[in-house]
Scaffold this active site. Structure first.
Site, mmCIF file in Angstrom:
data_model
loop_
_atom_site.group_PDB
_atom_site.id
_atom_site.type_symbol
_atom_site.label_atom_id
_atom_site.label_comp_id
_atom_site.label_asym_id
_atom_site.label_seq_id
_atom_site.Cartn_x
_atom_site.Cartn_y
_atom_site.Cartn_z
ATOM 1 N N CYS A 2 12.383 28.771 88.778
ATOM 2 C CA CYS A 2 11.546 29.939 89.229
ATOM 3 C C CYS A 2 12.726 30.557 90.406
ATOM 4 O O CYS A 2 12.874 31.615 91.109
ATOM 5 C CB CYS A 2 10.603 31.047 88.598
ATOM 6 N N GLU B 133 -1.383 28.492 88.048
ATOM 7 C CA GLU B 133 -0.940 29.079 89.688
ATOM 8 C C GLU B 133 -1.545 30.471 89.926
ATOM 9 O O GLU B 133 -0.364 31.313 89.652
ATOM 10 C CB GLU B 133 0.238 29.695 89.477
#
Length: 656
Positions: free
Chosen positions: A418, A320
């Site tokens: 998240c 990421e």
């Protein structure tokens, strides 16, 4: 303090109508209650109790669950501050009661470490675990809840935990030498400092930042202490595997060198944005101009080399993470929603210190594309990744990890969740990013229909703003004040705007524009009317030629809104389309049933054709056979709301 202006609180800004008002209200009435319900259904709230995990994989809490609780409470705080909901407020108070009952006598609070790990494990694996990260999000939730409700219980809980952190980690105490593998605690501690005026929290935030990246590497020492040699153990070498050798170890965690020496954004994009936000906060509160210089360098490098036109950052899915300059893929990009949320937070912090519209421009572009697009039009489904091109057949035939289309279609929830509460808390707090004040100045950063109550030159003034932005560029501001007063109204001229007009009481007004803000300094009286007309044509954008996937392609923008084409409107095989840049481009509202007020764009171009002979041929000499077509483009943030079909932002173009 380096801060040059102060945000006008959201409870002094009344949103009247328009796209942002609709999104903020839907966020409060639908998304925030949904986030609470999902935290309840998935066990995140249920584990907030004294218990020991029995080894059952179905009930095991996750190390980062407390961060979801913190963001959920923060989201609800912003929601009820504007749209009161006593029942939802009561539910959050009950969650806070659980947190209070779970907290240990010394102030420690972490549902995972209290249920799964032993006391000796606490603060011993900062590299891989999320202990301080969770504490940071809980602190942010506590501050937001206190500011929204005036209730101190949650704030006092987190003050006790923060005091423990000061005792454990402070240099003055000769304590633990570490810092978190996932930055967040730094900016949270500064936020706690701002509400309590306790300097020890600011000093701890600064300590964490100054320690980061110094040698010998703390993460290496910590791992060796646990009996893990990260230079020899294959599954522990993520810090080396993901990056070019010249960046050094621990770049994924932005811990490869001291923060003041870092020149480019590297590593996990969310971690980077939280760290840079914390650095900006510490630079402000400590009057540290050199640290702010480091933030400027990182900002300029990122937005000029690793920022997708939609506001996405962190192009690689493995980690990421950021990759390298001009590496901005389309179909296989990542652009995690959390990264763009954190980018908006960083942009807002830099804007307060620099009073430079370039930060508000990036905030706006990210907001109207990635942020609004990260949640469905109904407010109940979410993107984790944000692609610039989607080809459904790829997901139907890809590996099992991608086969469920989790990243290409909005989902009701994620195991690693998240993004949903992060999106929710940001949209809920957008009111604080509309306008600011400084001495004898009112700054308008983001344009939306609203009433702003503030002070100018010692006088209370109400700015009544009317606009249909971002669908048109007409903004009217009416001054409502009891006495005449001297002062300046600072209007942002967006970076995308090449032509504008400003008038006061229908008389053209000559302005000085500095750092993207038009300075309207004069003596104001009741009833004065300011008109700002931003020319908003359709613009075909091209990328730097070093962005290899976008060479020979254009993206469509109008104002801050990036447009895409979808298979729903244009059929399959969108890669066969090309835009004729010399043909007329038109736009209008009313075409999209899901949002009638949204402006759609109509372009002209061609589609490459293959005759029947090519059914059994993979290659043949080119004949460039094509037919004229009409191409319909919609706002990128609305794609995927009418079913799962092809989508692309960057399109081939032709010019005779």
């Amino acid at each position: 303090m380096l801060q040059k202006m102060i945000p006008i609180p959201m409870d002094r800004i009344q949103l009247k109508s328009g796209l942002l008002q609709e999104k903020i209200e839907k966020n409060a009435r639908i998304t925030a209650p949904l986030i609470y319900q999902k935290c309840l259904e998935t066990g995140r709230i249920g584990v907030l109790r004294h218990w020991r995990w029995d080894g059952d994989s179905e009930t095991e809490p996750h190390p980062f669950w407390d961060s979801d609780i913190g963001k959920m409470i923060e989201s609800v705080a912003y929601a009820i501050r504007i749209y009161p909901d006593k029942e939802l407020e009561k539910k959050i108070d009950q969650v806070i009661d659980k947190l209070k009952a779970l907290q240990l006598p010394n102030g420690y609070l972490n549902s995972y470490f209290q249920a799964v790990a032993s006391e000796e494990d606490r603060f011993q694996n900062l590299y891989y675990m999320h202990e301080l990260y969770c504490a940071g999000h809980l602190i942010e939730g506590a501050v937001a809840w206190y500011e929204a409700t005036g209730k101190r219980k949650f704030l006092d809980i987190m003050i006790r935990y923060a005091d423990l952190l000061v005792n454990v980690f402070s240099d003055e105490k000769e304590g633990h030498p570490g810092y978190c593998g996932h930055p967040e605690i730094e900016l949270a501690l500064v936020r706690l400092y701002r509400v309590t005026d306790e300097k020890k929290y600011l000093e701890l935030a600064r300590t964490f930042i100054e320690r980061r990246g110094t040698e010998p590497y703390f993460f290496e020492l910590e791992s060796l202490k646990r009996g893990v040699d990260t230079t020899k153990t294959a599954n522990q070498k993520r810090h080396l595997k993901y990056f070019l050798e010249n960046r050094g170890p621990y770049a994924e965690y932005q811990a490869h060198k001291p923060v003041r020496q870092q020149k480019e954004p590297v590593g996990h994009a969310v971690r980077a944005m939280y760290l840079y936000s914390g650095m900006t906060e510490v630079a402000d509160c400590c009057d540290d101009s050199m640290l702010l210089d480091a933030c400027r360098t990182l900002w300029d490098n990122m937005v000029n080399t690793q920022y997708a036109i939609t506001g996405g950052i962190g192009a690689a899915s493995d980690g990421e993470r950021f990759t390298f300059a001009y590496d901005l893929p389309n179909e296989r990009t990542y652009n995690e929603s959390c990264a763009s949320v954190a980018l908006v937070q960083w942009a807002d912090r830099m804007l307060k210190l620099e009073t430079d519209a370039k930060y508000a421009d990036i905030l706006e572009q990210t907001l109207y594309n990635i942020i609004l697009g990260s949640v469905s039009n109904e407010g109940d489904q979410f993107f984790y990744a944000n692609y610039l091109s989607v080809y459904p057949r790829y997901y139907k035939n890809a590996s099992k990890a991608l086969n469920d289309k989790m990243y290409a279609e909005r989902q009701p929830w994620f195991q690693v969740s998240c993004c949903p509460p992060n999106i929710c808390r940001l949209i809920g707090s957008l009111g604080e990013k509309i306008a600011s004040t400084s001495e004898r100045r009112i700054w308008l950063h983001q344009y939306t229909a609203c009433r702003i109550s503030t002070d100018l030159g010692g006088q209370n003034v109400i700015l009544d703003v009317d606009t249909h932005y971002p669908w048109d560029g007409q903004i009217r501001v009416r001054m409502d004040l009891k006495q005449e007063t001297e002062g300046a109204l600072m209007l942002r001229i967006p970076g995308w705007c090449r032509k504008y007009q400003i008038s006061v009481n229908q008389v053209p007004f000559q302005v000085n524009v500095e750092k993207g803000y038009a300075d309207l300094s004069r003596r104001w009286k009741n009833g004065d009317v300011i008109d700002l007309n931003l020319d908003m044509p359709v613009v075909l954008m091209q990328a730097n030629p070093r962005v290899r996937e976008d060479c020979g392609k254009v993206a469509v923008m109008r104002g801050p809104v990036v447009y895409c084409i979808e298979g729903v409107d244009n059929g399959d095989e969108l890669a066969n389309l090309s835009i004729d840049v010399e043909k007329e481009i038109t736009y209008c509202s009313g075409k999209l049933k899901i949002m009638p007020e949204a402006v759609s764009i109509t372009l002209r171009g061609h589609r490459l054709m293959a005759d029947d002979e090519m059914e059994d041929q993979l290659y043949r000499p080119a004949d460039f056979r094509q037919k004229e077509v009409v191409i319909e483009a919609i706002p990128y943030f609305l794609w995927g709301n009418r079913g799962f079909s092809e989508m692309q932002v960057w399109n081939r173009f032709e010019k005779r």
